[in-house]
Structures are given as C-alpha cells and as structure tokens.
Write a protein that holds these residues in place. Structure first.
Motif, PDB file in Angstrom:
ATOM      1  N   HIS A  68       7.028   5.201  -0.184  1.00 48.36           N
ATOM      2  CA  HIS A  68       6.306   6.125  -0.122  1.00 48.36           C
ATOM      3  C   HIS A  68       7.351   7.086   1.178  1.00 48.36           C
ATOM      4  O   HIS A  68       7.528   6.339   1.772  1.00 48.36           O
ATOM      5  CB  HIS A  68       4.882   6.055   0.620  1.00 48.36           C
ATOM      6  N   THR A  87       1.484   8.394   7.032  1.00 43.84           N
ATOM      7  CA  THR A  87       2.577   7.557   6.075  1.00 43.84           C
ATOM      8  C   THR A  87       2.111   6.813   6.136  1.00 43.84           C
ATOM      9  O   THR A  87       2.371   5.833   4.910  1.00 43.84           O
ATOM     10  CB  THR A  87       3.557   7.719   6.794  1.00 43.84           C
ATOM     11  N   LYS A  90      -0.439   5.733   3.680  1.00 41.45           N
ATOM     12  CA  LYS A  90      -0.447   5.825   2.397  1.00 41.45           C
ATOM     13  C   LYS A  90       0.875   5.013   1.416  1.00 41.45           C
ATOM     14  O   LYS A  90       0.320   4.640   0.662  1.00 41.45           O
ATOM     15  CB  LYS A  90      -0.100   7.224   2.722  1.00 41.45           C
ATOM     16  N   ILE A  94      -0.597   3.344  -2.082  1.00 44.37           N
ATOM     17  CA  ILE A  94      -0.082   3.054  -3.545  1.00 44.37           C
ATOM     18  C   ILE A  94       0.850   1.957  -3.595  1.00 44.37           C
ATOM     19  O   ILE A  94       0.087   1.245  -5.238  1.00 44.37           O
ATOM     20  CB  ILE A  94       1.163   4.156  -3.005  1.00 44.37           C
ATOM     21  N   SER A 106       4.902   7.491  -4.852  1.00 48.89           N
ATOM     22  CA  SER A 106       4.095   8.817  -4.504  1.00 48.89           C
ATOM     23  C   SER A 106       5.028  10.229  -4.616  1.00 48.89           C
ATOM     24  O   SER A 106       5.514   9.961  -5.339  1.00 48.89           O
ATOM     25  CB  SER A 106       3.780   9.080  -2.908  1.00 48.89           C
ATOM     26  N   GLU A 107       3.992  11.103  -5.398  1.00 45.31           N
ATOM     27  CA  GLU A 107       4.714  12.321  -5.866  1.00 45.31           C
ATOM     28  C   GLU A 107       6.302  12.932  -4.752  1.00 45.31           C
ATOM     29  O   GLU A 107       6.710  13.602  -5.736  1.00 45.31           O
ATOM     30  CB  GLU A 107       3.795  13.407  -5.271  1.00 45.31           C
ATOM     31  N   ASP A 108       5.971  12.372  -3.255  1.00 45.93           N
ATOM     32  CA  ASP A 108       6.755  13.015  -2.719  1.00 45.93           C
ATOM     33  C   ASP A 108       8.132  11.867  -3.367  1.00 45.93           C
ATOM     34  O   ASP A 108       9.902  13.127  -2.950  1.00 45.93           O
ATOM     35  CB  ASP A 108       6.719  12.268  -1.050  1.00 45.93           C
ATOM     36  N   LYS A 141      -4.948  11.856  -4.757  1.00 46.45           N
ATOM     37  CA  LYS A 141      -3.870  12.014  -4.647  1.00 46.45           C
ATOM     38  C   LYS A 141      -3.094  11.124  -5.772  1.00 46.45           C
ATOM     39  O   LYS A 141      -3.082  10.846  -6.896  1.00 46.45           O
ATOM     40  CB  LYS A 141      -3.322  10.717  -3.464  1.00 46.45           C
ATOM     41  N   ALA A 143       0.423   9.488  -8.064  1.00 51.40           N
ATOM     42  CA  ALA A 143       0.715   8.716  -7.466  1.00 51.40           C
ATOM     43  C   ALA A 143       1.479   8.098  -9.491  1.00 51.40           C
ATOM     44  O   ALA A 143       1.157   9.009  -9.583  1.00 51.40           O
ATOM     45  CB  ALA A 143       0.268   7.450  -7.256  1.00 51.40           C
TER      46      ALA A 143
END
Length: 158
Positions: A68, A87, A90, A94, A106-108, A141, A143
């Motif tokens: 992440h 952060t 998360k 994940i 993560s999507e980021d 969220k 992922a």
C-alpha cells in the motif's frame, strides 16, 4: 526465523527498501516507489521456494505480501524510526488478503503504471480485483491480488 528474516531483509535492501520493524513474523518495510516494493517481493519468493524444497512440508515458510502507499506518521522512538497511522493499518489489512506466494495491493498501488509494468516483468499474468471490508477501516475497499509466478520469468541478456 533467522533464515526467514534474512531472506526478507536481503530482498528489501537489494531494491532500496528500508526495514522499519518486525511484528511477530511480519516485516514492515518502506520503499520510495511501488515498483521497488514489488521487485523486492518477487526477489524474496524464489529463495523461500528454494528453502522449502529442502525441508518437510510441515516446516515450509508460506509468504503473504501486501503493498500500500500513502503518508504515514513518522516517529523517532528509542533511537529508531517507526511509522504509524491509517496507511500502515491499511497495508497490514491488505497483506492479510494474500495467501502463500501472493501479493495483495491497494487501488492506489494498482493505479501506478510502473508497478503494473514491474508485475508483468515478474511473470504475473492475472490480477484479481476484489472489494473487501478491512478490519478497523471504514467502508469496503477495492484491493487486488496476484500470484507471484517466478517460474515463468526469463532473464534477459544483453
């Protein structure tokens, strides 16, 4: 455990990462880029597989990896640096989505084109999108999870 940490630490440092701390058998590291993080993850999988080949299945080390990105609270405690904040939380959640030899992110991280390029170079051909409730984080969220398949990686020469 010494072998386990040695493999992880070597892979992290080889790709410019910094080991922040260990929590039980988990390793938290920080990287400048998502690409470095996935390269370190892939670099760790092969030695773990080789390690497992020399031992009975009951002694195998199964590696689950999560990536992440984001800002964290950096604190200097007892002469060492540590990260805190959402952060970090998360990233830990994940990682829990992965199974052995998988990396979840993560999507980021998924939205970073250099990360996707590095995934392909690592032999990853499928990425599975999922929507998950992550413990302690409000709202579902997005992922992604991919299996690291180092057997399909062919070293380029020249």
């Amino acid at each position: 455990m010494r072998d386990y940490f040695e493999i992880f630490f070597e892979s992290i440092e080889k790709f410019g990462g910094k080991v922040i701390k260990t929590i039980g058998d988990a390793v938290m590291a920080s990287f400048i880029s998502n690409e470095q993080a996935i390269m370190a993850a892939v670099a760790a999988v092969t030695p773990f597989r080789e390690y497992n080949l020399t031992r009975p299945q009951s002694e195998w080390i199964q590696v689950r990896i999560g990536i992440h990105r984001g800002t964290g609270l950096l604190v200097n405690l007892n002469n060492s640096i540590d990260y805190f904040g959402s952060t970090v939380n998360k990233a830990a959640r994940i990682q829990n989505l992965s199974k052995s030899d998988e990396v979840s992110f993560s999507e980021d991280v998924y939205n970073d084109q250099s990360f996707l390029t590095a995934l392909k170079a690592a032999g990853v051909s499928e990425v599975h999108k999922r929507v998950e409730d992550l413990k302690g984080i409000q709202g579902a969220k997005v992922a992604y999870t991919a299996r690291i398949n180092t057997e399909s990686v062919i070293a380029l020469s020249g």
